[in-house]
Design a protein around this motif. Structure first.
Motif, mmCIF file in Angstrom:
data_model
loop_
_atom_site.group_PDB
_atom_site.id
_atom_site.type_symbol
_atom_site.label_atom_id
_atom_site.label_comp_id
_atom_site.label_asym_id
_atom_site.label_seq_id
_atom_site.Cartn_x
_atom_site.Cartn_y
_atom_site.Cartn_z
ATOM 1 N N LEU A 327 1.216 -1.136 -0.023
ATOM 2 C CA LEU A 327 -0.039 0.031 0.133
ATOM 3 C C LEU A 327 0.676 1.248 0.101
ATOM 4 O O LEU A 327 0.520 2.205 -0.785
ATOM 5 C CB LEU A 327 -0.827 0.080 1.246
ATOM 6 N N ALA A 328 1.732 1.272 0.790
ATOM 7 C CA ALA A 328 2.819 2.374 0.633
ATOM 8 C C ALA A 328 3.364 2.595 -0.752
ATOM 9 O O ALA A 328 3.681 3.638 -1.180
ATOM 10 C CB ALA A 328 3.938 2.263 1.899
ATOM 11 N N ALA A 335 1.418 8.972 -6.069
ATOM 12 C CA ALA A 335 1.955 10.571 -5.806
ATOM 13 C C ALA A 335 2.723 11.062 -6.813
ATOM 14 O O ALA A 335 2.550 12.242 -7.332
ATOM 15 C CB ALA A 335 2.385 10.555 -4.396
ATOM 16 N N ARG A 336 3.585 10.370 -7.370
ATOM 17 C CA ARG A 336 4.519 10.846 -8.245
ATOM 18 C C ARG A 336 3.700 10.980 -9.569
ATOM 19 O O ARG A 336 3.873 11.738 -10.325
ATOM 20 C CB ARG A 336 5.591 9.684 -8.572
ATOM 21 N N ARG A 337 2.678 9.998 -10.045
ATOM 22 C CA ARG A 337 2.070 10.313 -11.254
ATOM 23 C C ARG A 337 1.282 11.491 -11.038
ATOM 24 O O ARG A 337 0.997 12.168 -12.130
ATOM 25 C CB ARG A 337 1.093 9.072 -11.396
ATOM 26 N N ALA A 340 3.338 14.501 -11.743
ATOM 27 C CA ALA A 340 3.669 14.431 -12.959
ATOM 28 C C ALA A 340 2.730 15.160 -13.955
ATOM 29 O O ALA A 340 2.692 15.770 -14.906
ATOM 30 C CB ALA A 340 4.161 13.218 -13.617
ATOM 31 N N ALA A 341 1.333 14.575 -13.705
ATOM 32 C CA ALA A 341 0.055 15.162 -14.438
ATOM 33 C C ALA A 341 0.103 16.527 -14.044
ATOM 34 O O ALA A 341 -0.115 17.608 -14.941
ATOM 35 C CB ALA A 341 -0.975 14.408 -14.134
ATOM 36 N N GLN A 342 0.380 17.087 -12.859
ATOM 37 C CA GLN A 342 -0.036 18.512 -12.659
ATOM 38 C C GLN A 342 0.994 19.394 -13.327
ATOM 39 O O GLN A 342 0.677 20.538 -13.780
ATOM 40 C CB GLN A 342 0.211 18.640 -11.040
#
Length: 415
Positions: A327-328, A335-337, A340-342
């Motif tokens: 889960l971690a 969170a990284r994705r 990157a999208a932002q």
């Protein structure tokens, strides 16, 4: 309502103590006087300060033997003596008889209850009287005979000679019961013939208890019955082995040494093993190696046959820890994705804002194509057109000039 029952209580059998006086005495507690109706109001029998002992003896008195130990052939007969000592300050009338021995489930040595008829060595003993009266603080040496039947099976036969004092008492429910206080001396008889020392492990039950600490491992508890299926009294050393699939992480542990088990007897024991890795499916095997009792010699040493069982050990703490780690990891990747999208959306918004500020492109060019988005000019690896080498031009020599002149002249002539 009065209920009569026969209870065997206060039995002390010789054979385990170093001296007869150490274990041959039973001392029932004093009782209160009976009530008017003749019954005892307490749970104590009317044997105030009555103590007595039983020990192997001779015609001249006890000879220090801890038990009656014999080795006889089938059909043999012997005569021996049992000493009954009255340590009380009053005469005692005691019942005197022989009985067969049994192994209790806890591994103790006991005799059949008084109301059960012996069928083994207890029935081979003949006493002159069923009761004896012994004066206060005195001893009586009673002779007896032991006759081995001609068809007696080889091996060990155990029993005892008992002196008992009967009384009455009232139990917790108010019922009147008969209480039998017994003191005895052990009999160990070995009939000659082929010996078969064998202990069998039966009814193996195994359970696994996990630990909340994933690094500690769990505990395997094995409970099983050890039965003496041979004809020799034996003790034994239990061993518990546990392994994962394909014999992985196998380990073993010794249990507590077993007490004496008579032929045909059995007892239940438990062995625990800590620090067992929960490898889902565990295989357990319990083995008891037979050991000789006293000065016996087992030659050759008997073989120990194991009993096997399977227990499931699900590593719940490990699975929970693995799920938390997964889960971690998923949360980190998500969170990284998101970041990157932002960032991509921010860059696209900046480009749109730049195009809007730049206005329409010149010469009717699409204004949506920004200058910084024009495709770069790809240059070849060969030399530039202006840099191509000029081919060498062969200049005409004198011979050529003469030939040209001739041609010119010829042409002129033809014209």
């Amino acid at each position: 309502m009065r209920l009569l029952a026969s209870i065997a209580a206060g039995i002390a059998l010789l054979g385990a103590a170093p001296t007869p006086s150490a274990s041959a005495l039973a001392a029932p507690a004093p009782s209160t006087p009976p009530a008017a109706d003749g019954t005892s109001p307490s749970a104590e029998p009317p044997t105030a300060a009555a103590t007595w002992g039983v020990a192997p003896s001779s015609a001249r008195g006890p000879n220090g033997r801890p038990a009656f130990s014999y080795k006889l052939d089938p059909g043999a007969t012997l005569t021996d003596y049992v000493g009954v000592t009255n340590h009380s300050n009053r005469p005692l009338t005691l019942s005197l008889y022989a009985s067969d021995a049994v192994t209790t489930t806890q591994g103790g040595f006991d005799l059949l209850a008084a109301d059960r008829k012996p069928t083994d060595v207890g029935s081979w003993v003949r006493l002159p009287n069923k009761t004896v009266t012994i004066p206060s603080t005195s001893r009586l040496d009673v002779p007896f005979t032991l006759t081995v039947p001609g068809n007696a099976t080889p091996g060990d036969h155990a029993g005892g000679i008992v002196a008992s004092l009967a009384g009455t008492a009232v139990d917790a429910q108010g019922n009147q019961v008969a209480v039998d206080h017994r003191v005895g001396a052990r009999i160990y008889l070995r009939v000659t013939g082929e010996l078969q020392p064998t202990l069998t492990v039966e009814d193996l039950r195994v359970r696994h208890t996990g630990s909340v600490n994933p690094l500690a491992g769990g505990t395997v508890t094995a409970t099983f019955t050890v039965r003496n299926t041979g004809n020799v009294r034996l003790s034994g050393q239990p061993v518990l082995g546990v392994a994962g699939p394909f014999g992985l992480a196998r380990k073993s542990v010794d249990g507590a040494a077993l007490p004496e088990i008579l032929p045909g007897g059995e007892l239940t024991t438990t062995v625990r093993m800590a620090g067992v890795a929960p490898l889902f499916r565990l295989s357990a095997d319990a083995t008891v190696t037979p050991a000789a009792v006293g000065d016996q010699v087992l030659d050759p040493p008997p073989r120990a046959d194991p009993a096997q069982a399977v227990v499931w050990a699900v590593p719940w703490p490990h699975l929970v820890l693995l799920a938390l780690l997964a889960l971690a990891g998923w949360a980190l990747v998500a969170a990284r994705r998101r970041r990157a999208a932002q960032l991509a959306r921010a860059l696209a918004a900046a480009r749109e804002e730049g195009r809007a500020q730049a206005g329409p492109a010149p010469d009717g060019q699409d204004a949506t194509v920004a200058a910084d988005e024009r495709p770069p000019v790809t240059r070849g690896t060969g030399p530039a057109p202006d840099d191509r080498p000029t081919p060498d031009i062969e200049r005409p020599g004198p011979e050529h000039d003469d030939r040209l002149s001739t041609i010119d002249r010829t042409g002129k002539d033809e014209k």
